[in-house]
Design an enzyme around this catalytic site. Structure first.
Site, PDB file in Angstrom:
ATOM      1  N   GLY A 208      40.378  32.690  43.210  1.00  0.00           N
ATOM      2  CA  GLY A 208      40.738  31.918  44.386  1.00  0.00           C
ATOM      3  C   GLY A 208      40.025  30.574  44.444  1.00  0.00           C
TER       4      GLY A 208
ATOM      5  CB  ALA B  58      33.072  43.162  50.205  1.00  0.00           C
TER       6      ALA B  58
ATOM      7  N   GLY C  55      34.295  38.217  48.839  1.00  0.00           N
ATOM      8  CA  GLY C  55      34.447  37.161  49.833  1.00  0.00           C
ATOM      9  C   GLY C  55      34.967  35.857  49.267  1.00  0.00           C
TER      10      GLY C  55
ATOM     11  CG  ASN D 172      44.489  33.367  44.421  1.00  0.00           C
ATOM     12  OD1 ASN D 172      43.678  33.156  45.315  1.00  0.00           O
ATOM     13  ND2 ASN D 172      45.354  34.366  44.460  1.00  0.00           N
TER      14      ASN D 172
ATOM     15  CG  ASN E 278      44.258  35.754  48.770  1.00  0.00           C
ATOM     16  OD1 ASN E 278      44.804  36.596  49.472  1.00  0.00           O
ATOM     17  ND2 ASN E 278      43.012  35.885  48.358  1.00  0.00           N
TER      18      ASN E 278
ATOM     19  CB  CYS F 148      42.276  33.989  53.690  1.00  0.00           C
ATOM     20  SG  CYS F 148      42.090  33.693  51.932  1.00  0.00           S
TER      21      CYS F 148
ATOM     22  CB  ILE G 239      49.760  45.683  46.616  1.00  0.00           C
ATOM     23  CG1 ILE G 239      48.953  46.630  45.740  1.00  0.00           C
ATOM     24  CG2 ILE G 239      51.152  46.225  46.910  1.00  0.00           C
ATOM     25  CD1 ILE G 239      48.666  47.992  46.368  1.00  0.00           C
TER      26      ILE G 239
ATOM     27  CB  THR H  74      42.229  45.042  47.418  1.00  0.00           C
ATOM     28  OG1 THR H  74      41.870  44.021  48.353  1.00  0.00           O
ATOM     29  CG2 THR H  74      41.905  44.585  46.002  1.00  0.00           C
TER      30      THR H  74
ATOM     31  CB  THR I 181      40.535  46.985  38.584  1.00  0.00           C
ATOM     32  OG1 THR I 181      40.658  46.457  39.913  1.00  0.00           O
ATOM     33  CG2 THR I 181      39.282  47.831  38.517  1.00  0.00           C
TER      34      THR I 181
END
Length: 298
Positions: free
Chosen positions: A45, A69, A71, A98, A125, A128, A189, A191, A264
């Protein structure tokens, strides 16, 4: 054997790409993976200014996957344009950036900054938080999805991919809203929201308490949502969520995706994207398929 796919007028040599946030901007993996073989590299991102991300710990393993997480920590669009884009341009692969933001204005600042850069597609994305809506993600409100999509389309020089959140009651509502706003492509999708508690320390495994669940555990949910979305909209879909093998990729293509992103799996196996591509080729050879479009439900 022809594996090429067309996404909103952009021709990819094959449908296999990286998932945002799992591959950096390619630098970290370039010594292990031949980026020239990928259909596209999707960057981490990129925001209008540097984002520090969340406090640590911000990654936790789970059964069949992981929680993160992070962020959306990133150095901002100026560093990205100066450092990462020149690196990616060395390779014969498409570049998908992204884009993240907290407000519509932040998204548009990045989109406008990238308008004259050598970027093939933009992936927005919309998971957010929307500051003006009290922290609710753009992607959870169909009206907000349509609004942000339309705003981005007005400013974007490149085709626009809207990345959909699975944390909704009906994925087809947000998919149709993105299409109504002018989206060229959808990706899904993102997460699933999850939580892990350390029973021995009796505290949260993540400093943020909740995080995004990804990996093999989410694949059945992702396949179902791609299938539903493919029957609700007429624009191409990039499917993702737990893809680690060629057969995983085939499952998403059978569900209606035009391309796939590997996420992942890159953390466990840095060569995962190439193994997915080779598995896809082996599947087509096994069933005598000449073109990637031959992979469809009977």
């Amino acid at each position: 054997m022809n594996l090429s796919v067309n996404l909103a007028g952009v021709e990819l040599k094959n449908p296999v790409m990286t998932a945002s946030g799992t591959f950096g901007s390619g630098m970290e993996y370039s010594e292990l993976v031949d980026l020239n073989r990928l259909g596209a590299v999707v960057t981490k991102g990129v925001a209008n200014v540097p984002w520090p991300g969340n406090p640590t710990p911000r990654i936790a393993e789970t059964t069949g996957g992981m929680l993160n997480a992070i962020g959306l920590q990133n150095p901002g669009v100026e560093v990205f344009c100066r450092r990462d884009l020149p690196f990616l341009r060395q390779f014969d692969t498409k570049i998908i950036v992204n884009v993240c933001g907290h407000t519509e204005e932040e998204y548009l600042a990045v989109v406008e900054r990238l308008s004259d850069e050598p970027v093939d597609l933009l992936e927005i994305n919309i998971s957010c938080p929307n500051v003006k809506e009290g922290g609710i993600a753009f992607g959870q409100n169909p009206k907000a999805v349509e609004q942000i999509t339309a705003a981005v389309k007005k400013k974007a020089r490149q085709p626009v991919i809207m990345k959909l959140s699975p944390n909704v009651t009906d994925i087809t509502e947000t998919a149709r809203a993105a299409e109504a706003g002018g989206a060229d492509v959808l990706s899904l999708i993102n997460t699933l929201t999850g939580m892990k508690i350390d029973v021995h320390r009796r505290t949260f495994a993540l400093a943020n308490q909740t995080g995004g669940l990804s990996g093999p555990a989410v694949k059945p949910v992702a396949v179902r949502m791609v299938y539903q979305t493919a029957r609700a909209v007429s624009i191409p879909i990039i499917g993702m969520g737990g893809i680690a093998t060629g057969e995983d990729a085939v499952e998403f293509l059978l569900a209606g995706a035009s391309a796939v992103s590997v996420g992942t799996a890159n953390f466990r196996n840095p060569a995962a994207t190439l193994e997915v591509l080779e598995g896809l080729e082996a599947y087509m050879y096994q069933y005598g398929m000449e073109h990637i479009s031959d992979i469809k439900l009977r």
